[in-house]
Design an enzyme around this catalytic site. Structure first.
Site, PDB file in Angstrom:
ATOM      1  N   HIS A 122      11.080  12.861   2.450  1.00 50.93           N
ATOM      2  CA  HIS A 122      11.241  14.280   2.743  1.00 50.93           C
ATOM      3  C   HIS A 122      10.014  14.787   3.503  1.00 50.93           C
ATOM      4  CE1 HIS A 122      14.868  15.167   0.368  1.00 50.93           C
ATOM      5  NE2 HIS A 122      14.445  14.197  -0.415  1.00 50.93           N
ATOM      6  N   LYS A 175       3.266  -1.581   1.387  1.00 47.12           N
ATOM      7  CA  LYS A 175       2.946  -2.249   2.648  1.00 47.12           C
ATOM      8  C   LYS A 175       3.736  -3.551   2.743  1.00 47.12           C
ATOM      9  CE  LYS A 175      -1.744  -0.382   3.032  1.00 47.12           C
ATOM     10  NZ  LYS A 175      -3.176  -0.693   3.188  1.00 47.12           N
ATOM     11  N   ARG A 189       0.030  -6.015  -4.545  1.00 44.66           N
ATOM     12  CA  ARG A 189      -0.923  -6.854  -3.823  1.00 44.66           C
ATOM     13  C   ARG A 189      -0.477  -8.309  -3.952  1.00 44.66           C
ATOM     14  NH1 ARG A 189      -2.396  -5.860  -8.833  1.00 44.66           N
ATOM     15  NH2 ARG A 189      -3.611  -7.386 -10.017  1.00 44.66           N
ATOM     16  N   LYS A 192      -0.368 -14.714  -4.881  1.00 45.80           N
ATOM     17  CA  LYS A 192      -0.119 -16.125  -4.595  1.00 45.80           C
ATOM     18  C   LYS A 192       0.631 -16.259  -3.275  1.00 45.80           C
ATOM     19  CE  LYS A 192       0.285 -18.212  -9.235  1.00 45.80           C
ATOM     20  NZ  LYS A 192       1.202 -18.972 -10.131  1.00 45.80           N
TER      21      LYS A 192
END
Length: 212
Positions: A122, A175, A189, A192
């Site tokens: 939004h 991300k 994050r 491995k």
């Protein structure tokens, strides 16, 4: 000028057509759209299943595709109101998932329970207007083939998750995640990655833990 362009260029006609398709202040299409329009407009692959308690907020102005031998389980919500939803072959969308397009999910993907993938945000910049009156922006989420996403995860607009990734339960993916990675946490994050030379999953150095 074609019919579609005439509708888009006239606010009055556009609002009337929208009302014909969707009841006021709702996202769910009218029954006649569900029964007589969507089956001819959207693609459902052979052997695929949409369970009875799935909420299908799909409309004819954006594509919806479900690949062969794929399943959308009960209590999930699929919404293509502002962008296409495309789900590949042999993919399972688990109980209680919410998928708001634009979202593209590849083949052989597994989504566990209560996951949110929303390609919608939004707008909020104009403080003189309520947020709901400022429209939306979209960015496609892509989940590539063979990936598994754990329960209660959130995938935000514009993110790409690469092939054969594992997203741990409860992660918030803000991300891109490279292919053959394990990602955890909020924000997610990478902890491995798969080494094709050694044939083993290897821990990632701390300085490289944040997803790219």
């Amino acid at each position: 000028m074609g019919l579609k362009d005439k509708i888009k260029n006239s606010e009055i006609i556009k609002k009337y057509v929208h009302w014909l398709l969707v009841p006021k202040n709702q996202a769910r299409p009218r029954l006649w759209v569900k029964w007589f329009v969507n089956p001819f407009y959207h693609k459902k692959g052979r052997g695929s299943t949409i369970c009875r308690r799935t909420r299908m907020d799909v409309l004819p102005w954006s594509p919806f595709e479900l690949g062969a031998n794929s399943t959308i389980e009960d209590f999930s919500t699929i919404n293509n109101g502002v962008g296409a939803v495309r789900i590949g072959n042999r993919t399972r969308i688990g109980l209680g998932n919410t998928i708001i397009g634009p979202v593209t999910i590849g083949d052989d993907v597994r989504l566990a329970q209560n996951i949110v993938l929303s390609g919608l945000n939004h707008n909020y910049e104009d403080v003189s207007l309520p947020i709901h009156a400022q429209g939306v922006s979209t960015a496609t989420i892509i989940v590539e083939e063979e990936t598994w996403i754990g329960a209660n995860s959130v995938i935000v607009a514009g993110v790409t998750i690469g092939k054969h990734c594992i997203i741990a339960g409860g992660s918030v993916v803000t991300k891109d995640i490279p292919a053959y990675s394990v990602a955890v946490g909020n924000p997610a994050r990478v902890v491995k990655t798969y080494n094709h030379d050694t044939g083993e999953w290897e821990r990632t150095a701390k300085k490289n833990l944040v997803a790219v």
